[in-house]
Design a protein around this motif. Structure first.
Motif, PDB file in Angstrom:
ATOM      1  N   HIS A  89       1.186  -1.133   0.256  1.00 52.10           N
ATOM      2  CA  HIS A  89       0.114  -0.010  -0.317  1.00 52.10           C
ATOM      3  C   HIS A  89       0.740   0.974   0.188  1.00 52.10           C
ATOM      4  CE1 HIS A  89      -2.492  -2.795   2.171  1.00 52.10           C
ATOM      5  NE2 HIS A  89      -3.159  -3.073   1.717  1.00 52.10           N
ATOM      6  N   TRP A  90       0.679   2.135  -0.743  1.00 50.12           N
ATOM      7  CA  TRP A  90       1.276   3.224  -0.940  1.00 50.12           C
ATOM      8  C   TRP A  90       1.314   4.879  -0.963  1.00 50.12           C
ATOM      9  CZ3 TRP A  90       6.271   4.352  -2.869  1.00 50.12           C
ATOM     10  CH2 TRP A  90       5.976   6.307  -3.687  1.00 50.12           C
ATOM     11  N   VAL A  91       1.300   4.615   0.671  1.00 51.12           N
ATOM     12  CA  VAL A  91       2.988   4.581   1.301  1.00 51.12           C
ATOM     13  C   VAL A  91       3.067   4.471   2.436  1.00 51.12           C
ATOM     14  CG1 VAL A  91       4.535   6.653   0.531  1.00 51.12           C
ATOM     15  CG2 VAL A  91       5.102   4.167   0.714  1.00 51.12           C
ATOM     16  N   ALA A  92       3.903   3.678   3.138  1.00 52.95           N
ATOM     17  CA  ALA A  92       4.208   3.551   5.012  1.00 52.95           C
ATOM     18  C   ALA A  92       2.980   3.551   5.188  1.00 52.95           C
ATOM     19  CB  ALA A  92       4.417   5.486   5.653  1.00 52.95           C
ATOM     20  N   SER A  93       2.413   2.251   5.640  1.00 51.90           N
ATOM     21  CA  SER A  93       1.211   1.917   5.733  1.00 51.90           C
ATOM     22  C   SER A  93       1.455   0.530   6.555  1.00 51.90           C
ATOM     23  CB  SER A  93       0.341   1.486   4.495  1.00 51.90           C
ATOM     24  OG  SER A  93      -1.155   0.966   5.552  1.00 51.90           O
ATOM     25  N   GLU A  94       1.837   1.017   8.077  1.00 46.10           N
ATOM     26  CA  GLU A  94       2.431  -0.115   8.145  1.00 46.10           C
ATOM     27  C   GLU A  94       1.915  -0.564   9.513  1.00 46.10           C
ATOM     28  OE1 GLU A  94       4.862  -0.471   5.901  1.00 46.10           O
ATOM     29  OE2 GLU A  94       4.848   1.659   6.848  1.00 46.10           O
ATOM     30  N   ARG A 148      11.194   2.294  -1.039  1.00 47.74           N
ATOM     31  CA  ARG A 148      13.289   1.596  -1.859  1.00 47.74           C
ATOM     32  C   ARG A 148      11.961   0.180  -2.450  1.00 47.74           C
ATOM     33  NH1 ARG A 148      18.623   2.051  -1.460  1.00 47.74           N
ATOM     34  NH2 ARG A 148      18.268   3.292  -2.405  1.00 47.74           N
ATOM     35  N   PRO A 149      11.090  -0.452  -1.807  1.00 49.71           N
ATOM     36  CA  PRO A 149      10.123  -1.927  -2.744  1.00 49.71           C
ATOM     37  C   PRO A 149       9.561  -1.248  -3.629  1.00 49.71           C
ATOM     38  CG  PRO A 149       9.773  -1.988  -0.137  1.00 49.71           C
ATOM     39  CD  PRO A 149      10.703  -0.517  -0.155  1.00 49.71           C
ATOM     40  N   PHE A 150       8.891  -0.510  -3.202  1.00 46.71           N
ATOM     41  CA  PHE A 150       8.059   0.202  -4.421  1.00 46.71           C
ATOM     42  C   PHE A 150       8.769   0.129  -6.272  1.00 46.71           C
ATOM     43  CE2 PHE A 150       5.063   0.859  -1.520  1.00 46.71           C
ATOM     44  CZ  PHE A 150       4.033  -0.008  -2.025  1.00 46.71           C
ATOM     45  N   GLU A 151       9.876   1.543  -5.615  1.00 48.56           N
ATOM     46  CA  GLU A 151      10.997   2.070  -6.269  1.00 48.56           C
ATOM     47  C   GLU A 151      11.754   1.018  -7.195  1.00 48.56           C
ATOM     48  OE1 GLU A 151      15.327   5.158  -6.513  1.00 48.56           O
ATOM     49  OE2 GLU A 151      14.217   4.675  -4.643  1.00 48.56           O
ATOM     50  N   ALA A 176       0.839  -0.072 -11.861  1.00 49.59           N
ATOM     51  CA  ALA A 176      -0.459  -0.161 -11.075  1.00 49.59           C
ATOM     52  C   ALA A 176      -0.269  -0.032  -9.870  1.00 49.59           C
ATOM     53  CB  ALA A 176      -1.783  -1.189 -12.372  1.00 49.59           C
ATOM     54  N   ILE A 177      -0.191   0.695  -9.108  1.00 50.66           N
ATOM     55  CA  ILE A 177      -0.276   0.658  -7.240  1.00 50.66           C
ATOM     56  C   ILE A 177      -1.579   1.407  -6.809  1.00 50.66           C
ATOM     57  CG2 ILE A 177      -0.076   2.919  -7.511  1.00 50.66           C
ATOM     58  CD1 ILE A 177       3.023   2.663  -5.841  1.00 50.66           C
ATOM     59  N   MET A 178      -1.860   0.623  -5.538  1.00 53.22           N
ATOM     60  CA  MET A 178      -2.610   0.956  -4.506  1.00 53.22           C
ATOM     61  C   MET A 178      -2.218   1.984  -3.858  1.00 53.22           C
ATOM     62  SD  MET A 178      -5.245  -1.254  -1.787  1.00 53.22           S
ATOM     63  CE  MET A 178      -6.151  -2.280  -3.456  1.00 53.22           C
ATOM     64  N   SER A 179      -2.516   3.425  -4.091  1.00 52.97           N
ATOM     65  CA  SER A 179      -2.753   3.875  -2.105  1.00 52.97           C
ATOM     66  C   SER A 179      -3.552   3.856  -1.329  1.00 52.97           C
ATOM     67  CB  SER A 179      -3.431   5.440  -2.547  1.00 52.97           C
ATOM     68  OG  SER A 179      -4.713   5.404  -2.760  1.00 52.97           O
ATOM     69  N   ASN A 200      -3.427   5.766   5.033  1.00 50.85           N
ATOM     70  CA  ASN A 200      -2.626   6.774   6.038  1.00 50.85           C
ATOM     71  C   ASN A 200      -2.466   8.180   5.393  1.00 50.85           C
ATOM     72  OD1 ASN A 200      -1.030   4.938   5.276  1.00 50.85           O
ATOM     73  ND2 ASN A 200       0.469   5.848   5.297  1.00 50.85           N
ATOM     74  N   GLY A 201      -1.918   9.001   5.902  1.00 50.19           N
ATOM     75  CA  GLY A 201      -1.913  10.400   5.400  1.00 50.19           C
ATOM     76  C   GLY A 201      -0.689  10.211   5.601  1.00 50.19           C
ATOM     77  N   ILE A 202       0.521  11.190   4.795  1.00 47.69           N
ATOM     78  CA  ILE A 202       2.178  11.494   4.965  1.00 47.69           C
ATOM     79  C   ILE A 202       2.259  12.089   5.403  1.00 47.69           C
ATOM     80  CG2 ILE A 202       4.097  10.908   3.248  1.00 47.69           C
ATOM     81  CD1 ILE A 202       2.424   8.546   3.063  1.00 47.69           C
ATOM     82  N   GLY A 203       2.479  12.103   6.927  1.00 44.98           N
ATOM     83  CA  GLY A 203       2.773  13.777   7.820  1.00 44.98           C
ATOM     84  C   GLY A 203       1.333  14.122   7.568  1.00 44.98           C
ATOM     85  N   ALA A 204       0.622  14.732   7.570  1.00 45.80           N
ATOM     86  CA  ALA A 204      -0.803  14.990   7.418  1.00 45.80           C
ATOM     87  C   ALA A 204      -1.761  14.399   5.966  1.00 45.80           C
ATOM     88  CB  ALA A 204      -1.170  16.314   8.105  1.00 45.80           C
ATOM     89  N   VAL A 205      -0.880  14.431   5.421  1.00 48.22           N
ATOM     90  CA  VAL A 205      -1.887  14.522   4.265  1.00 48.22           C
ATOM     91  C   VAL A 205      -2.339  12.866   3.497  1.00 48.22           C
ATOM     92  CG1 VAL A 205      -2.232  15.184   1.492  1.00 48.22           C
ATOM     93  CG2 VAL A 205      -0.811  16.825   3.407  1.00 48.22           C
ATOM     94  N   TRP A 206      -3.505  13.068   3.618  1.00 48.38           N
ATOM     95  CA  TRP A 206      -3.610  11.318   2.900  1.00 48.38           C
ATOM     96  C   TRP A 206      -2.917  11.201   1.512  1.00 48.38           C
ATOM     97  CZ3 TRP A 206      -7.903  10.440  -1.355  1.00 48.38           C
ATOM     98  CH2 TRP A 206      -7.936   9.511  -1.807  1.00 48.38           C
ATOM     99  N   ALA A 207      -2.748  10.063   1.515  1.00 48.45           N
ATOM    100  CA  ALA A 207      -1.189   8.943   0.734  1.00 48.45           C
ATOM    101  C   ALA A 207      -2.322   9.545  -0.518  1.00 48.45           C
ATOM    102  CB  ALA A 207      -1.421   8.210   0.501  1.00 48.45           C
TER     103      ALA A 207
END
Length: 988
Positions: free
Chosen positions: A784-789, A812-815, A825-828, A831-838
C-alpha cells in the motif's frame, strides 16, 4: 404514559422505521455490485481443461514455494527423522484441522475448499508419517473454533489447561511414539482488534474451558497453557520438535531449552503447502518419474528468516512504544531508519547492548536469538568468490557484480542462499546510517553432495547511497549522496555472521558522489517533505506541529531511544490545513479540453466494426478482438494517439472510469474499452472470490511472510507467473498484490501480508511477482503506497516520519518494482504522509512516483471511504480510480481546469495499464518461452444483474412497505375506533 407521550412515541417509531428503510435501500444501492456477485451464478468457468491444468500447476507451485521457504531454526541431529515407519504425537490445538493455519484473515486471506486444503494431519497422513489420532482427537474435542476461516475481530489463543494432560493421556502417547511434535499457532488478520493492536499489548485473548485472558503477556509470547504443554512434553518424550505456524515474529526463547531437539518456522502454508512439512522433517519427498515409477528425492530446509527474532520484542525494540496510533490517529516512526536488523546490528556496533547480561547471554547474544537471514540446513556449503567487484572507479551510474561458486560440501542435498551486505562510513551527527545493509542475494538450485553452482549478485553505487534530508553532508545539500569514506562489502550467512572463507571487499571514496538527478530517469531529486518548502506547509517529520519530537539517532542511542510514546501534534490548525491542501499540477495551467467523437477503438468486433456497450459488457455475446495496431502505438505513454483517444471520452465516461474502480475497469463504448475485472488478495485471488456457484476456487497460496523466507527470486517469479496463467485462464485481468509494506514492528496483525522487515527483499520479490503476472496478462496493484505499517487500516491517520526513512525504507520496494518497468498499477494507502492522505498527495504521487521514478499506470484507492477519499483532491493529487464496489460516478467539476486535467490524466492512466499489460503479454507469448501457457484471447464475462438479488431486494422492500402500511392502517383504525368511543361516551 400520557396520550400525548404515546403519540410522540408512535410518530418517532414510524419515522425511525421509515429512515431505516431509506438507509437500507441506500446501503443496498451503493453495494449492489458486491451483492449481485454474491447472489448470482458467476459465468466464469473453472471446469475447462485449460483451467484445470492451470490450477494443477498452481497447486504444485504452492508446495514447492512452501518447501523453499520454511526455516529450520534449531536441530541437534534429530532431523531428518530416521526410518521409513515414522510415528509422532502431535501436541497443541494448532495441530488440529481447525487450529492449523493456512492463511490470515481480511483482504490477504485466501482459504481453500475442503477438498484442496491440506491440514497438518492430512499432510502427515499423505506423506506416510503416522500420528497419534487419539491424542489429536482429544485436542479437537477441546474446542471447535476454526481460526483459519473465522472472520471475527478477535485473535484467540487456544490450548487446554493442566487437567487435559492426564497421566493416562501421556502414558498412551508415550506408548505410541517417543517423538513429539508441538505446534504453536498465531492467527492474525486485517483490522484485528486484539492486543497486538493496542499499547501496551499485554493481553492474551483465550478460548477454552477453564482459561481466561492473560493481562501480563502479549499475543507474541507463549501462553501459560503453552508453557505447561511444552514442559510436559519435554519431561516425557525423547525427541521434541516445535513447529511455529504464524505470520508474525514470536518470542521463542523457550527454544533454548536443550530438551527441545529441533524447531522449524512453517508460516501459513496456503492450500497444499503443508505437504512440505513432513517432507522436510523426513528429508525427502517422493516424485513420479517419466516412466511412471516413483523415487525418493532428498530435500533440506533452505528458508532464511526475513525478520530478526529478538528474545524480548519490547525491551530493546525502538518501534514498540509507537507501534500503533493507539486511538489518537497519529503514528510516529520515531525510530527513524533503525528498524529490524538495521537497528539490532547498528546498536550492537555502537555498544548499546554492552550492559545486557541475562539467561540467554551477554550483549547482542542476550538480545537477538535468530538474526535476520538465519536458517539451518541438513548439509554444509562452501563459498568461493569467482569474481570480485571492481571498485577502482565508482561514479553515480556505476554498477557492480559479484560471483560466488557455492559447493555442497556435506552429505545431503540442499540449497543455499548467498547474502551480500555493505557497511558505509558513518560520521557522528552526520547522515543516519545503519551498520549493516542488504545489497543483494541469490539462492542456488538443489545441489547434490559435491555439486556446485555459480550465483551472481548485482548492485549499483546508487544502492549504497543515503538520503540526506537535513543537509548534514559536507556540501550542505539535501538529497541522495554516497559520502566519501571507507565502505566494506561482506558476504554473510545472516546479517550478523560473515561467511567463513570469504574476505570483505574494502574500498574508499575520496570524494562524495551527489545525486542531483535520478540515475535511472534523469529527473530532479530534491526534498519534497522536509523543511520550509515541505509539501502542504507541514513537514512530514512533524517538526513544525509538535511541541517536541525526537527521532532516534546513532549519535545518541541512549538519549534518543523511544522508550515512551511520542506526544500528538500540538498545532491542530496547521495539521487540518495540510489535510485539506489540494495539489495543483503546473501542467494544467492554460490547458483547454473538449470532447469529440472519433474512430479509435481499443477492441473491435471480429468483422472490424465497433462494439456497443452491451457487447463490451458481455450482456450480448459476440467475438471481440484486440485492436493490435492501435494498442502497440498506445503502449508508448507519450504517443500522440493518447491525446486523440482521451479526447473521445466525454465527461461522464471519465467520471465513470474514476468512480467505478471497485475491482473492475468499467466498459466505455466511445473508445471500445471492454469490461475487465481484477481481484484482491496477496496470497492469491481472494478467498471471497468463489465462482461457478461454489464449484470452483482459485488457488490459495502461502502468505507473503513465508514467501519472504524463500530468499528466492525464481520462486517469486513462478508465483506471479502461475497467478498470471490462472488469471488469464479465468478472465481476471488484475490483482491487488503484492503487498510490500515492511514488518516495521512485530506487533502488526497484517505482517503476514508482507514479505520482510527489509526493503531489498521486499522489492526484489515484488519485481519478480509482477513480472511473472504481467507476462500472463495480469497487472498488479502493488500496495500500500506508502508507509502503511499499521495492522488496522490507518483511516485518517497522520504518519510522522523523516523523509530519509520514507525514501530509504518504505519507498524502496516500490521504487525497485517501478524502475523495472513491469509495475504499471499501484494502490494508495489509507494513511496520511505527515498529515496529507496518500491518495491526494501530489508530491508523493506526481513529483516522486511519476516524476522522479517515471511510473506510468493506474493508482487505485485502498477500498473507498466517501467522507475521506475526496474525488477532487484525489484526481488533482494523482489518484486515478476509487475502489468503490457500488456503481458510483465520480463527483468532480470538469469545468475546473486543474480537476479536468487530473481527471483526463486519470482516465489515460487507467486505460494505459490495461493496454501495457496486454502488449507485454502478447509480445512475451510471441517471443518468450518459460514453459507456461498464457491465454490472452479476449473474453468478457457478463455483468448482468442477479435475478435472485433483485427478487430478494424487492421482497424486502415489499415486506417492509407492507409492514409500515399495515402499522399505519392499524394505527388509523385504532384512532377512528377511539374517536367513535369518545363520541358515544360524550353522547351519554
Amino acid at each position: 404514559m400520557t396520550a400525548k407521550a404515546k403519540k410522540i412515541v408512535r410518530v418517532a417509531v414510524i419515522l425511525a422505521l421509515f429512515c431505516a428503510f431509506i438507509a437500507a435501500n441506500i446501503v443496498i444501492s451503493f453495494n449492489g455490485k458486491a451483492l449481485h456477485a454474491f447472489f448470482k451464478n458467476n459465468t466464469v468457468d473453472l471446469d475447462s481443461e485449460h483451467v484445470r491444468a492451470a490450477l494443477e500447476s498452481s497447486d504444485n507451485a504452492v508446495q514447492d514455494t512452501a518447501e523453499d521457504s520454511m526455516v529450520l531454526l534449531k536441530n541437534n541431529g534429530a532431523l531428518p527423522l530416521k526410518g521409513d515407519d515414522v510415528k509422532v504425537n502431535l501436541f497443541g490445538y494448532g495441530a488440529t484441522d481447525n487450529g492449523f493455519l493456512t492463511s490470515g484473515g481480511g483482504s490477504g486471506g485466501c482459504n481453500a475448499p475442503a477438498d484442496k486444503k491440506i491440514t497438518l494431519s492430512r499432510a502427515f497422513e499423505t506423506e506416510g508419517i503416522s500420528y497419534n489420532k487419539e491424542l489429536l482427537a482429544a485436542y479437537s474435542a477441546y474446542c471447535d473454533y476454526d481460526a483459519d476461516v473465522n472472520f471475527s475481530s478477535e485473535c484467540y489463543l487456544i490450548n487446554p489447561p493442566a487437567a487435559f494432560y492426564t497421566a493416562e493421556l501421556i502414558s498412551r502417547a508415550k506408548e505410541f511414539s517417543d517423538v513429539a511434535v508441538i505446534v504453536l499457532s498465531r492467527f492474525a488478520r486485517e483490522n484485528a482488534i486484539d492486543r497486538a493492536q493496542e499499547i501496551p499489548f499485554t493481553r492474551q485473548d483465550k478460548l477454552g474451558d477453564g482459561v481466561s485472558e492473560d493481562n501480563t503477556r502479549t499475543m507474541l509470547e507463549t501462553s501459560s497453557e503453552e508453557d505447561l504443554m511444552i514442559r510436559t512434553v519435554c519431561e516425557n518424550f525423547g525427541t521434541v520438535i516445535v513447529l511455529y505456524n504464524a505470520g508474525n515474529v514470536m518470542e521463542t526463547g523457550f527454544l533454548d531449552d536443550e530438551r527441545i531437539d529441533a524447531a522449524m518456522y512453517i508460516g501459513q502454508t496456503g492450500q497444499s503447502g503443508a505437504l512440505a512439512i513432513p517432507r522436510l522433517l523426513k528429508g525427502y519427498k517422493t516424485v513420479e518419474n517419466e516412466d511412471g515409477t516413483k523415487s525418493k528425492t532428498e530435500i533440506s530446509p533452505s528458508g532464511k528468516l526475513s525478520d530478526t527474532y529478538a528474545y524480548d520484542l519490547k525491551a530493546y525494540s525502538p518501534t514498540f512504544a509507537n507501534a500503533t496510533g493507539n486511538g489518537t490517529n497519529n503514528l510516529h516512526y520515531a525510530e527513524n531508519i533503525y528498524i529490524g536488523y538495521r537497528w539490532y546490528e547498528t546498536a550492537d556496533a555502537e555498544g548499546f547492548f554492552d550492559g545486557v547480561d541475562n539467561v540467554y547471554g551477554k550483549g547482542y547474544d542476550g538480545v537477538v536469538q535468530f538474526p535476520f537471514g538465519y536458517g539451518l540446513s541438513y548439509t554444509d556449503f562452501t563459498w568461493e568468490v569467482t569474481q570480485n567487484p571492481d571498485m577502482s572507479t565508482v561514479n553515480e551510474t556505476s554498477s557492480f557484480t559479484v560471483k560466488v561458486r557455492v559447493t555442497n560440501n556435506g552429505t545431503y542435498a540442499g540449497k543455499d542462499v548467498v547474502q551480500l551486505y555493505f557497511t558505509p562510513p558513518y560520521y557522528e551527527r552526520g547522515i543516519e546510517k545503519a551498520h549493516v545493509n542488504l545489497l543483494d542475494f541469490a539462492k542456488t538450485d538443489i545441489l547434490l553432495p559435491g555439486e556446485s553452482e555459480e550465483v551472481t549478485l548485482s548492485f549499483s553505487a546508487y544502492d549504497m547511497a543515503s538520503y540526506d534530508d537535513y543537509a548534514k553532508s559536507s556540501d550542505g545539500i539535501s538529497g541522495w549522496v554516497l559520502e566519501a569514506g571507507t565502505y566494506r562489502l561482506k558476504l554473510m550467512t545472516d546479517a550478523h555472521t560473515s561467511k567463513s572463507g570469504t574476505e570483505d571487499t574494502v574500498f574508499t571514496l575520496s570524494e562524495s558522489i551527489r545525486y542531483e538527478t535520478d540515475p535511472d530517469t534523469g529527473a530532479e531529486v530534491k526534498n519534497r517533505f522536509t523543511g520550509d518548502t515541505a509539501y502542504a506547509g507541514v513537514p512530514i517529520d512533524g517538526s513544525t506541529v509538535h511541541d517536541e519530537i525526537t527521532y532516534l539517532t546513532r549519535a545518541d542511542f541512549e538519549g534518543t531511544f523511544p522508550a515512551e510514546r511520542t506526544d500528538v501534534p500540538s498545532d491542530e490548525d496547521a495539521v487540518a490545513a495540510a489535510k485539506n491542501y489540494v495539489y495543483h499540477d503546473p501542467d494544467a495551467e492554460g490547458a483547454v479540453f473538449e470532447s469529440k467523437k472519433g474512430d479509435l477503438r481499443l477492441v473491435l468486433k471480429e468483422d472490424g466494426s465497433f462494439a456497443d456497450i452491451d457487447e463490451l459488457t458481455g450482456k450480448k455475446t459476440v467475438k471481440l478482438i484486440y485492436n493490435d495496431a492501435l494498442l502497440k502505438q498506445l503502449n508508448d505513454y507519450g504517443s500522440d494517439k493518447w491525446t486523440e483517444l482521451i479526447g473521445q471520452l466525454d465527461p461522464k465516461d471519465i467520471k465513470r472510469l474514476i468512480g467505478q474502480g471497485g475491482y473492475n475497469i468499467c466498459a466505455v463504448e466511445s473508445v471500445g474499452m471492454p469490461y475487465r475485472t481484477f481481484k484482491d488478495g496477496p496470497a492469491g485471488y481472494n478467498k471471497d472470490a468463489i465462482v461457478n456457484d461454489g464449484k470452483g476456487y482459485w488457488t490459495a497460496w502461502p502468505t507473503a511472510s513465508l514467501i519472504g523466507c524463500s530468499w528466492n527470486k525464481k520462486t517469486a517469479y513462478v508465483f506471479g507467473r502461475v497467478q498470471g496463467v490462472e488469471g488469464s485462464a479465468t478472465g481476471e485481468n488484475g490483482w491487488c498484490a503484492p503487498g510490500v509494506n515492511l514488518h516495521r514492528s512485530p506487533f502488526n496483525s497484517r505482517n503476514y501480508e508482507y514479505f520482510s522487515e527489509d526493503p531489498v527483499i521486499s522489492g526484489e520479490l515484488a519485481k519478480e511477482i509482477i513480472k511473472g503476472a504481467k507476462r500472463g496478462n495480469v497487472y498488479c496493484f502493488i500496495k500500500h503506497w506508502v508507509a502503511s505499517e499499521a495492522g488496522s487500516n490507518p483511516l485518517n491517520w497522520n504518519t510522522w516520519l523523516t523523509e530519509q526513512s520514507l525514501r530509504e525504507l518504505y519507498m524502496r520496494p516500490f521504487e525497485a518494482a517501478v524502475k523495472e518497468k513491469y509495475a504499471n498499477a499501484i494502490m494508495s494507502s489509507f494513511n496520511g504522509i505527515g498529515a496529507v492522505w496518500a491518495g491526494r498527495n501530489g508530491a508523493l504521487n506526481q513529483e516522486i512516483l511519476r516524476g522522479e521514478w517515471g511510473f506510468r499506470g493506474t493508482m487505485v484507492t485502498d477500498w473507498y471511504t466517501r467522507w475521506y477519499m475526496d474525488y477532487t483532491a484525489g484526481v488533482c493529487g494523482g489518484n486515478d480510480t476509487w475502489l468503490d464496489i457500488g456503481n458510483a460516478v465520480a463527483v468532480i467539476d470538469m469545468s475546473d481546469p486543474y480537476v479536468a486535467y487530473g481527471a483526463r490524466r486519470a482516465a489515460k492512466n487507467i486505460l494505459y495499464t490495461w493496454v501495457n499489460t496486454y502488449v507485454t503479454a502478447k509480445e512475451f507469448a510471441e517471443y518468450g518461452n518459460d514453459g507456461y501457457e498464457t491465454r490472452i484471447d479476449l473474453r468478457v464475462y457478463g455483468t448482468s444483474y442477479s435475478y435472485t438479488f433483485v427478487f430478494v431486494w424487492a421482497l424486502i422492500d415489499v415486506v417492509a412497505l407492507d409492514c409500515m402500511a399495515a402499522w399505519g392502517v392499524f394505527a388509523l383504525a385504532t384512532r377512528v375506533k377511539k374517536r367513535g368511543q369518545l363520541k358515544k361516551a360524550k353522547g351519554r
